[in-house]
Design a protein around this motif. Sequence first.
Motif, PDB file in Angstrom:
ATOM      1  N   LEU A 342       0.899  -1.191   0.039  1.00 16.25           N
ATOM      2  CA  LEU A 342      -0.110  -0.054  -0.009  1.00 16.25           C
ATOM      3  C   LEU A 342       0.814   1.077  -0.154  1.00 16.25           C
ATOM      4  O   LEU A 342       0.460   2.099  -0.758  1.00 16.25           O
ATOM      5  CB  LEU A 342      -0.870  -0.066   1.043  1.00 16.25           C
ATOM      6  N   PRO A 343       1.794   1.353   0.820  1.00 17.22           N
ATOM      7  CA  PRO A 343       2.718   2.644   0.799  1.00 17.22           C
ATOM      8  C   PRO A 343       3.270   2.839  -0.612  1.00 17.22           C
ATOM      9  O   PRO A 343       3.226   4.273  -1.022  1.00 17.22           O
ATOM     10  CB  PRO A 343       3.728   2.297   1.779  1.00 17.22           C
ATOM     11  N   LEU A 344       3.698   1.848  -1.225  1.00 20.22           N
ATOM     12  CA  LEU A 344       4.520   1.955  -2.785  1.00 20.22           C
ATOM     13  C   LEU A 344       3.231   2.203  -3.580  1.00 20.22           C
ATOM     14  O   LEU A 344       3.602   2.961  -4.472  1.00 20.22           O
ATOM     15  CB  LEU A 344       5.185   0.683  -2.966  1.00 20.22           C
ATOM     16  N   SER A 345       2.230   1.735  -3.672  1.00 20.28           N
ATOM     17  CA  SER A 345       1.262   2.021  -4.456  1.00 20.28           C
ATOM     18  C   SER A 345       0.733   3.469  -4.366  1.00 20.28           C
ATOM     19  O   SER A 345       0.525   3.935  -5.241  1.00 20.28           O
ATOM     20  CB  SER A 345      -0.335   1.189  -4.128  1.00 20.28           C
ATOM     21  N   ARG A 346       0.680   3.873  -3.098  1.00 21.51           N
ATOM     22  CA  ARG A 346       0.327   5.342  -2.811  1.00 21.51           C
ATOM     23  C   ARG A 346       1.484   6.313  -3.515  1.00 21.51           C
ATOM     24  O   ARG A 346       1.131   7.454  -4.215  1.00 21.51           O
ATOM     25  CB  ARG A 346       0.201   5.723  -1.471  1.00 21.51           C
ATOM     26  N   LEU A 347       2.748   5.791  -3.466  1.00 22.95           N
ATOM     27  CA  LEU A 347       3.614   6.788  -4.161  1.00 22.95           C
ATOM     28  C   LEU A 347       3.448   6.753  -5.619  1.00 22.95           C
ATOM     29  O   LEU A 347       3.991   7.695  -6.147  1.00 22.95           O
ATOM     30  CB  LEU A 347       5.058   6.055  -3.738  1.00 22.95           C
ATOM     31  N   TYR A 348       3.028   5.459  -6.264  1.00 27.06           N
ATOM     32  CA  TYR A 348       2.982   5.240  -7.755  1.00 27.06           C
ATOM     33  C   TYR A 348       1.884   6.345  -7.894  1.00 27.06           C
ATOM     34  O   TYR A 348       2.105   7.092  -9.369  1.00 27.06           O
ATOM     35  CB  TYR A 348       2.767   3.837  -8.096  1.00 27.06           C
ATOM     36  N   ALA A 349       0.770   6.599  -7.337  1.00 27.60           N
ATOM     37  CA  ALA A 349      -0.322   7.201  -7.622  1.00 27.60           C
ATOM     38  C   ALA A 349       0.059   8.797  -7.566  1.00 27.60           C
ATOM     39  O   ALA A 349      -0.455   9.530  -8.228  1.00 27.60           O
ATOM     40  CB  ALA A 349      -1.561   6.888  -6.807  1.00 27.60           C
ATOM     41  N   ARG A 350       0.772   9.094  -6.529  1.00 28.80           N
ATOM     42  CA  ARG A 350       1.376  10.416  -6.342  1.00 28.80           C
ATOM     43  C   ARG A 350       2.205  11.040  -7.193  1.00 28.80           C
ATOM     44  O   ARG A 350       2.425  12.082  -7.155  1.00 28.80           O
ATOM     45  CB  ARG A 350       1.363  10.821  -4.889  1.00 28.80           C
ATOM     46  N   TYR A 351       3.189  10.031  -7.766  1.00 22.24           N
ATOM     47  CA  TYR A 351       4.129  10.455  -8.613  1.00 22.24           C
ATOM     48  C   TYR A 351       3.723  11.190  -9.801  1.00 22.24           C
ATOM     49  O   TYR A 351       4.515  12.413 -10.006  1.00 22.24           O
ATOM     50  CB  TYR A 351       4.743   9.147  -9.057  1.00 22.24           C
ATOM     51  N   PHE A 352       2.521  11.077 -10.251  1.00 19.48           N
ATOM     52  CA  PHE A 352       2.059  12.024 -11.251  1.00 19.48           C
ATOM     53  C   PHE A 352       0.896  12.892 -10.929  1.00 19.48           C
ATOM     54  O   PHE A 352      -0.280  13.137 -11.590  1.00 19.48           O
ATOM     55  CB  PHE A 352       1.599  11.192 -12.724  1.00 19.48           C
ATOM     56  N   GLN A 353       0.998  13.304  -9.708  1.00 21.08           N
ATOM     57  CA  GLN A 353       0.161  14.292  -8.942  1.00 21.08           C
ATOM     58  C   GLN A 353      -1.316  13.562  -8.539  1.00 21.08           C
ATOM     59  O   GLN A 353      -2.477  14.246  -8.423  1.00 21.08           O
ATOM     60  CB  GLN A 353      -0.172  15.588  -9.713  1.00 21.08           C
ATOM     61  N   GLY A 354      -1.422  12.059  -8.738  1.00 21.41           N
ATOM     62  CA  GLY A 354      -2.621  11.578  -8.209  1.00 21.41           C
ATOM     63  C   GLY A 354      -2.738  11.217  -6.920  1.00 21.41           C
ATOM     64  O   GLY A 354      -2.044  11.931  -5.889  1.00 21.41           O
ATOM     65  N   ASP A 355      -3.447  10.250  -6.368  1.00 20.88           N
ATOM     66  CA  ASP A 355      -3.616   9.776  -4.790  1.00 20.88           C
ATOM     67  C   ASP A 355      -4.164   8.570  -4.889  1.00 20.88           C
ATOM     68  O   ASP A 355      -4.947   7.875  -5.836  1.00 20.88           O
ATOM     69  CB  ASP A 355      -4.147  10.946  -4.123  1.00 20.88           C
TER      70      ASP A 355
END
Length: 443
Positions: A342-355
Amino acid sequence: MKLNRVLLRQLKTIVEERLEFYSKFNPSPLSMQQFTDFGRNASNTDSFLFLRKELPVRLANIMKEFHLLPENLLHMPSVCAVRELYKQSFVDLLEYEKSKAGDSQTLDKFTEALVRIRNRHSDVVMTMARGMLELKEAHQVNANTEANVQYFLDRFYMNRISIRMLINQHTILFGEIPDVPNHIGCIDPHCDVVRVIEDAYSNARFLCDQYYLASPELKIRCHNEWEKFTFTVKEPGKEVEKQPISVVYVPSHLYHMLFELFKNSMRAVVEHHDDTSEDLPPLEVLLVMGQEDLTVKLSDQGGGIPRSQMDLLFNYMYSTAPQPTTSGGLDSPPLAGYGYGLPLSRLYARYFQGDLMLTSMEGYGTDAMIYLKALSSEAAELLPVYNKTCQRQYSTPVQTHDWSSQMHSAMFIRPFSTNSLKQLHVAQSKSLMASAAKREAAA
């Protein structure tokens, strides 16, 4: 031997000077549109000129943050190994600081160096995870250390995602790796979100069936605000009449997030309904394309998560499942891991300004929301920067909570013995009864 030691000291001094130099620059975030435009129009030389400066900057920014970590963590063997990997990669890139840009041999060697760096860092996530375990086994981790580690790992892994993105783009576009048709490097300008959802579901279901001999079905409903239509994918894998919802995105990043969420939801649903003879409730996905955001909502009926555990879900090394055995035998569930999903998945989402966000109803189920930018021009990289604000974060102690809590209340209860508490309750009851009697007499 003496000459070798002198040369090593000189090399170390040079590396430290260059590290200090590059760490003073901020990384240059690119938007998804810039990535695609660059991939369509730029040459190998253009990419080389950009990366030979940008990659050292991104490496230097995160390498300087290592010095801000607690000393006991820096001495953990696995953390030392990661630092050496980054140092070696930084040295490899320094070789191309002043190379001739138009030399084809230099360009080929640079691409080969990027492939070596990517391969060298392939196990960094688990190596750092072992470092955290080593710290917990060797030392008592206080609140300040835990907060600093959480802050650092978010930034460290985000930095790693960004570096791999740059390397993958270059090696796919200008290296020997065959480019996927209609892709620009690792970016799909028309990423079919429904297809990625189905792929992630199918692979997660395969694991679930293997381990639990059962798995929930999938229902997908789509709504496109741009086209003003809603439709349901009744049978995953079959063509739908409506135009699929697409976005400019990296399919592997989206797959990573969805696969992790599907694994968690399937495990929760199967284990929550293990004692019932009823059919497993399906996983429901709602896909919505709006004017600014593309939203993927995954809903399950897996029993939910208590509110007391919600804040822990994105902490590294926290997992609701037993930690898998190192042998990877049949006793270790393939649907659960070391708590990094989950922590890494959230980072992937936030990487391009998502969440990525979770809401849950204990006793019923959980909703997971993935937000992506609908417009490629707004989907810019989110990158950590080494500066004074970052340095203050590591030096600021965790503040004491300024609201009453159960722990604080217990401090007042603790001095009383059990008998004293009983006497207090009896006295309170008598007082209440006396007050009630007075009110009745007055009435």
